[in-house]
Design a protein around this motif. Structure first.
Motif, PDB file in Angstrom:
ATOM      1  N   GLN A  13       0.835  -1.199   0.000  1.00 42.31           N
ATOM      2  CA  GLN A  13       0.000   0.000   0.000  1.00 42.31           C
ATOM      3  C   GLN A  13       0.873   1.254   0.000  1.00 42.31           C
ATOM      4  N   ALA A  14       0.320   2.318  -0.524  1.00 37.98           N
ATOM      5  CA  ALA A  14       1.027   3.594  -0.518  1.00 37.98           C
ATOM      6  C   ALA A  14       1.456   3.945   0.902  1.00 37.98           C
ATOM      7  N   LEU A  88       6.517   4.501  -0.151  1.00 44.89           N
ATOM      8  CA  LEU A  88       6.227   4.177  -1.548  1.00 44.89           C
ATOM      9  C   LEU A  88       4.954   4.857  -2.029  1.00 44.89           C
ATOM     10  N   GLU A  89       4.980   5.230  -3.301  1.00 45.25           N
ATOM     11  CA  GLU A  89       3.864   5.918  -3.935  1.00 45.25           C
ATOM     12  C   GLU A  89       3.404   5.095  -5.140  1.00 45.25           C
ATOM     13  N   ASP A  92       5.619   4.708  -8.057  1.00 41.08           N
ATOM     14  CA  ASP A  92       6.784   3.826  -7.960  1.00 41.08           C
ATOM     15  C   ASP A  92       6.503   2.456  -8.549  1.00 41.08           C
ATOM     16  N   THR A  93       5.271   2.206  -8.926  1.00 44.46           N
ATOM     17  CA  THR A  93       4.909   0.923  -9.531  1.00 44.46           C
ATOM     18  C   THR A  93       5.679   0.719 -10.826  1.00 44.46           C
ATOM     19  N   VAL A 117       2.412  -0.618  -6.130  1.00 45.10           N
ATOM     20  CA  VAL A 117       2.004   0.198  -4.981  1.00 45.10           C
ATOM     21  C   VAL A 117       0.561   0.626  -5.196  1.00 45.10           C
TER      22      VAL A 117
END
Length: 119
Positions: A13-14, A88-89, A92-93, A117
């Protein structure tokens, strides 16, 4: 020949964190000729971009936008490079690829590990 095997990707998760690992295996002679190791990433529909690199001596370089959230580290005894990713955002995936550069200028790539993410 040197093989690079990544691990540690997944769904998070973010705001969460992941730690990627990349272990080099194969010819000891070739492994000892690795100079720079690093991480790149490629999101769907985008070009592959450099995330971070680290030299044998520990000098690091980061994509400017990731400074402060991502940390690259290297264990020369284990022939392994790590990427600690915090906060992580969704942007960033991507598929994260490990790369090794050798003294002769040649490079080797890992097969990639997916990082997703969710928002």
């Amino acid at each position: 020949q040197v093989q690079l095997v990544e691990s540690g990707g997944g769904l998070v998760q973010a705001g969460g964190s992941l730690r990627l690992s990349c272990a080099a295996s194969g010819s000891i002679f070739r492994i000892k000729s690795i100079t720079v190791m690093g991480w790149h990433r490629q999101a769907p529909g985008k070009q592959r971009e450099l995330v971070a690199t680290i030299t044998t001596g520990g000098i690091t370089n980061y994509l400017d936008s990731l400074k402060g959230r991502f940390t690259i580290a290297r264990d020369n005894a284990k022939n392994t490079v790590y990427l600690q990713m915090n906060s992580l955002e969704p942007d960033d995936t991507a598929v994260y690829y490990c790369k090794a550069q050798f003294t002769n200028g040649m490079m080797a790539w890992g097969q990639g590990t997916q990082v997703t993410v969710s928002s």
